[in-house]
Scaffold this motif. Sequence first.
Motif, PDB file in Angstrom:
ATOM      1  N   ARG A  19       5.524  15.995   2.517  1.00 13.29           N
ATOM      2  CA  ARG A  19       6.098  14.762   2.415  1.00 13.29           C
ATOM      3  C   ARG A  19       5.227  14.080   1.451  1.00 13.29           C
ATOM      4  N   LEU A  20       4.328  13.841   1.414  1.00 10.60           N
ATOM      5  CA  LEU A  20       3.567  12.284   0.463  1.00 10.60           C
ATOM      6  C   LEU A  20       3.718  13.041  -0.937  1.00 10.60           C
ATOM      7  N   LYS A  21       4.344  13.435  -1.606  1.00 12.71           N
ATOM      8  CA  LYS A  21       4.542  14.166  -2.442  1.00 12.71           C
ATOM      9  C   LYS A  21       5.544  14.030  -3.123  1.00 12.71           C
ATOM     10  N   GLU A  22       6.970  13.883  -2.051  1.00 11.17           N
ATOM     11  CA  GLU A  22       8.179  13.939  -1.887  1.00 11.17           C
ATOM     12  C   GLU A  22       7.993  12.190  -1.967  1.00 11.17           C
ATOM     13  N   ALA A  80      -6.581   6.949   4.757  1.00 13.86           N
ATOM     14  CA  ALA A  80      -6.365   6.393   4.041  1.00 13.86           C
ATOM     15  C   ALA A  80      -4.921   6.340   2.797  1.00 13.86           C
ATOM     16  N   ALA A  81      -4.644   7.116   3.120  1.00 17.81           N
ATOM     17  CA  ALA A  81      -3.851   8.103   2.006  1.00 17.81           C
ATOM     18  C   ALA A  81      -2.636   6.980   3.357  1.00 17.81           C
ATOM     19  N   GLU A  82      -3.023   6.995   5.007  1.00 18.23           N
ATOM     20  CA  GLU A  82      -1.329   6.299   5.364  1.00 18.23           C
ATOM     21  C   GLU A  82      -1.669   4.709   5.411  1.00 18.23           C
ATOM     22  N   LEU A  83      -2.757   4.144   4.159  1.00 19.71           N
ATOM     23  CA  LEU A  83      -3.224   2.888   4.161  1.00 19.71           C
ATOM     24  C   LEU A  83      -2.513   2.710   2.539  1.00 19.71           C
ATOM     25  N   GLU A  84      -2.517   3.353   1.860  1.00 17.69           N
ATOM     26  CA  GLU A  84      -2.132   3.661   0.668  1.00 17.69           C
ATOM     27  C   GLU A  84      -0.729   4.147   0.869  1.00 17.69           C
ATOM     28  N   VAL A  85       0.127   4.823   1.066  1.00 12.08           N
ATOM     29  CA  VAL A  85       1.421   4.652   1.196  1.00 12.08           C
ATOM     30  C   VAL A  85       1.809   4.838   2.759  1.00 12.08           C
ATOM     31  N   ARG A  86       2.548   3.337   3.490  1.00 12.76           N
ATOM     32  CA  ARG A  86       3.007   3.358   4.910  1.00 12.76           C
ATOM     33  C   ARG A  86       3.331   3.974   5.416  1.00 12.76           C
ATOM     34  N   GLY A  87       2.932   4.919   6.291  1.00  9.87           N
ATOM     35  CA  GLY A  87       4.589   5.858   7.028  1.00  9.87           C
ATOM     36  C   GLY A  87       4.341   7.433   6.810  1.00  9.87           C
TER      37      GLY A  87
END
Length: 298
Positions: A19-22, A80-87
């Motif tokens: 989902r992060l990539k999508e 860290a990924a959540e902070l960069e890409v919220r949700g």
Amino acid sequence: MSKIKVLPLLFRSGYFINRLKEVTGQGFQVLERRIRENQYEAHGLTAPPFETIRDYFRLVRPVAFEPPQTKAATTPWLFAAELEVRGSAFAFFHPLFDLLFGPVQSSYFWSTKFRMIPTQWIDDVEKRGDRDQAEAWRSENASKANRKHRKKTVPEIDNLSFIHLSMLRLPSILRDCFFERKEPAVGWVRRYGPVESEIEVLLQHKNLDGMAAIIGLAKEACEIGDEHRFGLCKAEIVKQLLLINSYQGCKNIGPRLTWVINDHCQNLILRSYYRELSFDFALPESWQPHAYRDLFDR
């Protein structure tokens, strides 16, 4: 080929990475650099090694959701990924995985650490002259630190509440189909509309959110002993299992997830009761022999 052997972590990690990539439209190298620069280096923090993040994307190791158990602990990459890409972390903690496997549990190390009374508090009360309180807190911390092999437990909650709370975590477009808030009530209550109508709404969401909702409905039906609801939900799950491979975020976890969901739902049992158990239920022990006598007389 994935090397993650623990299925809940495989599914959570796989769905989160996919989902992060999508959502971002970016691949491993761009995301690794973006998160490292913006969420670690920009704040003077040390990011996880490049090879570790590469292993996350290859599903060779599960995505870390807690800091390592060292004095040099850093922010876990999931946070860290959540902070960069919220949700984005919602994918890792998706309600579907909770309904199938239960919630994620902290390691013994971190569950103990966060139960500890902060050293600063102890020092402060000691400086104020309350040495007895300081010693009591130090003793309590020592006791917690020495409590080895403590069994991890899910918070004590009845099954129906767990199912409903999991469903409440779904996006509002689904949540509002099942729950409502009425003034002046503070909490949410279950609507219990016709199950046919509820399923019809779910068919508009052919993704993991919709699958979580229908599994939640099936498990709820088991808990309340509604055979009609359970039968319709189970039949719909069988149909939706054919589509999982096409769901967003399920490209490389779909086949195994399909098997797990099917196995889980085949083992759901509708709540029922043997009438014989009711004869002595809630009776004092001195009355139970009479109840058993009545049982054989009927």
